[in-house]
Design a protein around this motif. Structure first.
Motif, PDB file in Angstrom:
ATOM      1  N   ILE A  25       9.989   4.990   3.467  1.00  0.00           N
ATOM      2  CA  ILE A  25      10.695   6.250   3.168  1.00  0.00           C
ATOM      3  C   ILE A  25      11.020   6.974   4.465  1.00  0.00           C
ATOM      4  N   LYS A  26      10.074   7.008   5.388  1.00  0.00           N
ATOM      5  CA  LYS A  26      10.295   7.659   6.679  1.00  0.00           C
ATOM      6  C   LYS A  26      11.441   6.976   7.427  1.00  0.00           C
ATOM      7  N   GLN A  27      11.477   5.646   7.384  1.00  0.00           N
ATOM      8  CA  GLN A  27      12.512   4.892   8.089  1.00  0.00           C
ATOM      9  C   GLN A  27      13.878   5.058   7.422  1.00  0.00           C
ATOM     10  N   SER A  28      13.928   4.992   6.099  1.00  0.00           N
ATOM     11  CA  SER A  28      15.213   5.030   5.389  1.00  0.00           C
ATOM     12  C   SER A  28      15.750   6.447   5.193  1.00  0.00           C
ATOM     13  N   ALA A  29      14.895   7.365   4.749  1.00  0.00           N
ATOM     14  CA  ALA A  29      15.364   8.702   4.390  1.00  0.00           C
ATOM     15  C   ALA A  29      14.999   9.767   5.414  1.00  0.00           C
ATOM     16  N   GLY A  30      14.056   9.452   6.304  1.00  0.00           N
ATOM     17  CA  GLY A  30      13.639  10.434   7.292  1.00  0.00           C
ATOM     18  C   GLY A  30      12.785  11.539   6.721  1.00  0.00           C
ATOM     19  N   LEU A  31      12.158  11.311   5.560  1.00  0.00           N
ATOM     20  CA  LEU A  31      11.310  12.322   4.924  1.00  0.00           C
ATOM     21  C   LEU A  31       9.841  11.999   5.148  1.00  0.00           C
ATOM     22  N   ASP A  32       9.050  13.033   5.414  1.00  0.00           N
ATOM     23  CA  ASP A  32       7.609  12.857   5.547  1.00  0.00           C
ATOM     24  C   ASP A  32       6.964  13.099   4.188  1.00  0.00           C
ATOM     25  N   ILE A  33       6.310  12.069   3.674  1.00  0.00           N
ATOM     26  CA  ILE A  33       5.620  12.155   2.391  1.00  0.00           C
ATOM     27  C   ILE A  33       4.146  11.846   2.648  1.00  0.00           C
ATOM     28  N   GLU A  34       3.268  12.564   1.988  1.00  0.00           N
ATOM     29  CA  GLU A  34       1.830  12.308   2.119  1.00  0.00           C
ATOM     30  C   GLU A  34       1.448  11.091   1.278  1.00  0.00           C
ATOM     31  N   ARG A  35       0.569  10.257   1.826  1.00  0.00           N
ATOM     32  CA  ARG A  35       0.123   9.054   1.116  1.00  0.00           C
ATOM     33  C   ARG A  35      -0.543   9.404  -0.211  1.00  0.00           C
ATOM     34  N   GLN A  36      -1.284  10.505  -0.241  1.00  0.00           N
ATOM     35  CA  GLN A  36      -2.028  10.889  -1.432  1.00  0.00           C
ATOM     36  C   GLN A  36      -1.104  11.231  -2.599  1.00  0.00           C
ATOM     37  N   ASP A  37       0.139  11.555  -2.315  1.00  0.00           N
ATOM     38  CA  ASP A  37       1.077  11.959  -3.351  1.00  0.00           C
ATOM     39  C   ASP A  37       1.794  10.776  -3.988  1.00  0.00           C
ATOM     40  N   ILE A  38       1.544   9.568  -3.508  1.00  0.00           N
ATOM     41  CA  ILE A  38       2.263   8.381  -3.976  1.00  0.00           C
ATOM     42  C   ILE A  38       1.367   7.565  -4.900  1.00  0.00           C
ATOM     43  N   THR A  63       0.828  -1.203   0.000  1.00  0.00           N
ATOM     44  CA  THR A  63       0.000   0.000   0.000  1.00  0.00           C
ATOM     45  C   THR A  63       0.863   1.255   0.000  1.00  0.00           C
ATOM     46  N   THR A  64       0.216   2.375  -0.195  1.00  0.00           N
ATOM     47  CA  THR A  64       0.940   3.652  -0.142  1.00  0.00           C
ATOM     48  C   THR A  64       1.484   3.883   1.264  1.00  0.00           C
ATOM     49  N   GLN A  65       0.772   3.397   2.287  1.00  0.00           N
ATOM     50  CA  GLN A  65       1.242   3.558   3.665  1.00  0.00           C
ATOM     51  C   GLN A  65       2.538   2.777   3.882  1.00  0.00           C
ATOM     52  N   ASP A  66       2.667   1.598   3.258  1.00  0.00           N
ATOM     53  CA  ASP A  66       3.919   0.831   3.346  1.00  0.00           C
ATOM     54  C   ASP A  66       5.076   1.640   2.769  1.00  0.00           C
ATOM     55  N   VAL A  67       4.834   2.296   1.634  1.00  0.00           N
ATOM     56  CA  VAL A  67       5.875   3.107   0.991  1.00  0.00           C
ATOM     57  C   VAL A  67       6.220   4.310   1.870  1.00  0.00           C
ATOM     58  N   VAL A  68       5.200   4.975   2.444  1.00  0.00           N
ATOM     59  CA  VAL A  68       5.444   6.112   3.345  1.00  0.00           C
ATOM     60  C   VAL A  68       6.307   5.669   4.518  1.00  0.00           C
ATOM     61  N   ASP A  69       5.986   4.510   5.108  1.00  0.00           N
ATOM     62  CA  ASP A  69       6.727   4.019   6.269  1.00  0.00           C
ATOM     63  C   ASP A  69       8.184   3.719   5.925  1.00  0.00           C
ATOM     64  N   SER A  98       5.923   6.261  -8.187  1.00  0.00           N
ATOM     65  CA  SER A  98       5.954   7.689  -8.491  1.00  0.00           C
ATOM     66  C   SER A  98       5.488   8.487  -7.275  1.00  0.00           C
ATOM     67  N   ILE A  99       6.240   9.541  -6.934  1.00  0.00           N
ATOM     68  CA  ILE A  99       5.888  10.406  -5.808  1.00  0.00           C
ATOM     69  C   ILE A  99       5.812  11.846  -6.312  1.00  0.00           C
ATOM     70  N   LYS A 100       4.636  12.456  -6.155  1.00  0.00           N
ATOM     71  CA  LYS A 100       4.452  13.843  -6.581  1.00  0.00           C
ATOM     72  C   LYS A 100       4.798  14.748  -5.401  1.00  0.00           C
ATOM     73  N   LEU A 101       5.933  15.447  -5.506  1.00  0.00           N
ATOM     74  CA  LEU A 101       6.412  16.312  -4.434  1.00  0.00           C
ATOM     75  C   LEU A 101       5.927  17.753  -4.578  1.00  0.00           C
ATOM     76  N   HIS A 102       5.580  18.137  -5.814  1.00  0.00           N
ATOM     77  CA  HIS A 102       5.161  19.506  -6.126  1.00  0.00           C
ATOM     78  C   HIS A 102       4.452  19.415  -7.469  1.00  0.00           C
ATOM     79  N   THR A 103       3.734  20.452  -7.843  1.00  0.00           N
ATOM     80  CA  THR A 103       3.044  20.407  -9.133  1.00  0.00           C
ATOM     81  C   THR A 103       4.023  20.245 -10.298  1.00  0.00           C
ATOM     82  N   GLU A 104       5.266  20.688 -10.116  1.00  0.00           N
ATOM     83  CA  GLU A 104       6.270  20.610 -11.171  1.00  0.00           C
ATOM     84  C   GLU A 104       7.347  19.553 -10.911  1.00  0.00           C
ATOM     85  N   VAL A 105       7.327  18.894  -9.740  1.00  0.00           N
ATOM     86  CA  VAL A 105       8.393  17.961  -9.370  1.00  0.00           C
ATOM     87  C   VAL A 105       7.791  16.599  -9.005  1.00  0.00           C
TER      88      VAL A 105
END
Length: 152
Positions: free
Chosen positions: A107-120, A99-105, A134-141
């Motif tokens: 990333i948080k554990q490995s890189a220490g970055l907070d990513i929203e589930r909706q962006d994945i 799930t997207t929550q697995d990916v969020v977890d 794919s992770i949408k970090l910004h409208t252009e990134v």
């Protein structure tokens, strides 16, 4: 026909503009409705300078957000290979799904970055292996990372 009058909007006005916009309107509309109701004020050189300063601050704020998203993309792509461990059955089929929550977890554990589930955006994952997420970090990134699904 009468000259147009420049006004700065104090409030959003339907079919005219948003708060902070400088608009040109008919003198009667300005004199009889917008100014008396408090929707707008007549533009002066001082107000124009304030509007320009406000626009410049907003542009700088949006640029800072874009730069921060680019740096997060670089951080994610530097690590790139994230491993998610799942229970595996026959023929390398996993129980459940990733799930997207697995990916969020992970990333948080490995890189220490907070990513929203909706962006994945996660492809449908039913077996172990490497998958592109794919992770949408910004409208252009948008960052593409590799997620490896491995047995427990």
């Amino acid at each position: 026909m009468a000259q147009k009058v420049q006004l700065l909007l104090n409030k959003n006005v339907e079919k005219l503009g948003k708060r902070g916009d400088v608009v040109d309107v008919a003198p009667g509309y300005a004199r009889n409705y917008l100014v008396p109701q408090g929707f707008a004020v007549v533009v002066t050189p001082g107000i124009l300078r304030q509007v320009e300063q406000r626009k410049e601050k907003e542009r700088q704020r949006l640029q800072a957000i874009l730069e921060e998203a680019k740096s997060r993309k670089t951080a994610l792509q530097t690590i790139n290979n994230f491993v998610i461990r799942k229970q595996v059955g026959e023929q390398e089929a996993i129980f459940g799904t990733v799930t997207t929550q697995d990916v969020v977890d992970v990333i948080k554990q490995s890189a220490g970055l907070d990513i929203e589930r909706q962006d994945i955006t996660v492809p449908e994952i039913k077996k172990t292996g490497k998958y592109s997420v794919s992770i949408k970090l910004h409208t252009e990134v948008t960052a593409e990372i590799t997620v490896e699904v491995a047995p427990l």
